[in-house]
Write an enzyme that holds these catalytic residues in place. Structure first.
Site, PDB file in Angstrom:
ATOM      1  N   HIS A   1      -6.996 -19.942  34.231  1.00  0.00           N
ATOM      2  CA  HIS A   1      -8.364 -19.425  34.299  1.00  0.00           C
ATOM      3  C   HIS A   1      -8.386 -17.909  34.491  1.00  0.00           C
ATOM      4  O   HIS A   1      -9.369 -17.352  34.950  1.00  0.00           O
ATOM      5  CB  HIS A   1      -9.121 -20.088  35.446  1.00  0.00           C
ATOM      6  CG  HIS A   1      -9.129 -21.570  35.389  1.00  0.00           C
ATOM      7  ND1 HIS A   1      -9.686 -22.258  34.340  1.00  0.00           N
ATOM      8  CD2 HIS A   1      -8.620 -22.510  36.230  1.00  0.00           C
ATOM      9  CE1 HIS A   1      -9.537 -23.566  34.549  1.00  0.00           C
ATOM     10  NE2 HIS A   1      -8.889 -23.748  35.683  1.00  0.00           N
TER      11      HIS A   1
ATOM     12  N   HIS B   1     -11.930 -27.215  32.177  1.00  0.00           N
ATOM     13  CA  HIS B   1     -10.677 -27.894  31.845  1.00  0.00           C
ATOM     14  C   HIS B   1     -10.890 -28.821  30.658  1.00  0.00           C
ATOM     15  O   HIS B   1     -10.124 -29.742  30.424  1.00  0.00           O
ATOM     16  CB  HIS B   1     -10.180 -28.722  33.030  1.00  0.00           C
ATOM     17  CG  HIS B   1     -10.167 -27.984  34.319  1.00  0.00           C
ATOM     18  ND1 HIS B   1     -11.224 -28.009  35.189  1.00  0.00           N
ATOM     19  CD2 HIS B   1      -9.234 -27.166  34.854  1.00  0.00           C
ATOM     20  CE1 HIS B   1     -10.928 -27.238  36.247  1.00  0.00           C
ATOM     21  NE2 HIS B   1      -9.741 -26.718  36.059  1.00  0.00           N
TER      22      HIS B   1
END
Lengths: 330, 330
Positions: free
Chosen positions: A56, A218
């Site tokens: 991320h 995700h």
């Protein structure tokens, strides 16, 4: 064959962190625990840290710096760091005033944190946490009971870090961070999948002219697949869902147009212009606007919109100086 | 169907600039001329500006701010801005001390600039320029006679901006900027093509397991197609080509690992770690390391490596404070 700049996939997180501290020499890392922290600690300041899976970037280590986080703990790709890793970070940044841990609402993070907290408290360290659940897309998701935490978390890092830098105590820092978490909402959309290093294909796929509204960072399912939308339409869809959930009318707000990694900055600015038109209509004053890749999903194309509703306190803390790799404010 | 966050493709540059000044209210833009500039001018300071096609965000407007550029002129996608646009920017930022224009070595930019310079000088404005040719990949290219200008240009923005902020005159600012241009080298590689908004397919293609070493930021041919390389191999290939061209041994240098838009930050940091190992071997001290998307090619996957060889003057200017959307230094 997947094209990625890497050596062995299993080393990608460690090599990334190696490169990270090379580029940011004011930070250090504890290899074994994949903990990155500020070298310089301020005695008596509440420590603020964030935890989460890798993939991320710049979250989470990119938010370490004066006026923001003191440490971040990196899990494997899209996977929670262990209690042991979290404990190491807590021990490192506690200077006697305790530690606030900013969590995103994923079951693994929460479970591992509860163990780390217990272990730290057994050593006499005060530990508090705030759980961010800003994603309004879905009520529950693949890895979370309740709403997911996404890019709005960056605002919570900023608010908590600024409050701690003011010299507030742990209770006060937690209260301000919780207020930020309570007043931030986000909504995202994805246009392509990402491939985890070491794998050959993505975990899901979208059609050639298909996007997914409300997808998680995700790749968790969103609320609706649809055809390609214009920037104006997207702004309306994302903003509407956010504003259904919290009343921002006639308020000041901070706005974040976050890229998921594979979307050019040009497109994010185009979306910002579309959002601007809507905010003017709704008489919402965006007193600070962030456009860029703040919390990504590897090379996923797409974006999220986050809005933090401000009162005087949150506005002051948002505008306080900070200096981290991914966010600097003078 | 190409998935992009946009409305009408022909409006994408204007809508981007609209979003840009919305996010950065210290900047203004002149719509008709697609000129973005700092609202606050400092009387008597040399103006510094950059020009170039759009699609390379955050270049060029992202480098406007105190201690960096005063203005940037946006062309169409991958196309040079007109003399008229450049003239508007020159007029806007001249406060009597003249203007330095940072150019990348593309024929269109140079030709249009030469006309703009003439027009400005006819009005009594002193105009100088520095042409950046940092890309060591190929001696001539599709749009350039001589080497191309790529991400190393950002260092020239920084050096010129810092020198102007010190109160130097136009000759001195040009001399320092030229020194930076003379001492920076870059080398890139691409893993995927990008698609211009409004078109249906990319201007070139790469095989599924193919990369191109030395490709330009508009997809101009590089020096070699090859199979996928590891990060360590890539670092070696890029760095070797740079160091063949300029002797950095036992020197201090500033390093930039630039992403082309579609490559995750994680991979750029992995490459940084690979480069670090080589620099240690070669006894080159990287006293400042930049990792991120500094000069992109829309959503192209790939990267470039830039190295600026430093002397005391360049080091001082590199480390001077600046505050622009894409680069802030306290």
């Amino acid at each position: 064959m997947v094209k990625k700049i890497m050596n062995e996939p299993q080393n990608i997180v460690d090599e990334m962190l190696e490169g990270f501290v090379f580029a940011h020499p004011e930070l250090q890392w504890f290899r074994e625990h994949r903990v990155v922290s500020l070298k310089e600690k301020k005695k008596g300041k509440v420590g603020v840290m964030s935890v989460g899976g890798s993939g991320h970037e710049p979250a989470h280590a990119g938010y370490i710096g004066k006026g923001m986080l003191d440490a971040a703990v990196a899990g494997n790709l899209f996977a929670s760091p262990s209690p042991d890793q979290m404990l190491k970070a807590i021990e490192d940044i506690d200077t006697g005033a305790g530690v606030l841990v900013v969590l995103k609402n994923y079951s693994g993070d929460l479970m591992n944190f509860s163990i780390a907290k217990e272990l730290a408290e057994a050593q006499g360290i005060s530990v508090e946490s705030v759980v961010v659940k800003d994603d309004v897309a879905v009520p529950d998701s693949t890895y979370s009971t309740g709403r997911r935490g996404i890019a709005g978390t960056v605002f919570v890092h900023k608010i908590a870090g600024a409050r701690a830098a003011e010299g507030a105590d742990l209770t006060q820092v937690k209260r301000s961070a919780q207020k930020a978490a309570d007043n931030v909402r986000s909504m995202g959309m994805s246009m392509s999948a990402c491939i985890l290093p070491g794998l050959d294909k993505p975990g899901f796929s979208l059609g050639e002219d298909e996007i997914e509204i409300g997808m998680g960072i995700h790749g968790e399912p969103g609320i609706q697949k649809s055809g390609v939308k214009t920037a104006d339409e997207l702004a309306e869809i994302l903003l509407e869902k956010i504003m259904e959930d919290l009343d921002y009318r006639s308020c000041e707000a901070a706005l974040m147009i976050n890229g998921l990694g594979g979307t050019p900055l040009m497109e994010l600015y185009v979306l910002a212009a579309s959002v601007k038109k809507l905010l003017v209509q709704k008489e919402i004053c965006a007193c600070r606007v962030y456009v860029g890749n703040y919390m990504t999903s590897l090379e996923m194309a797409g974006c999220s919109l986050s809005m933090l509703k401000l009162d005087d306190e949150l506005k002051r803390l948002l505008q306080a100086p900070c200096a981290s790799p991914a966010m600097t404010l003078q």
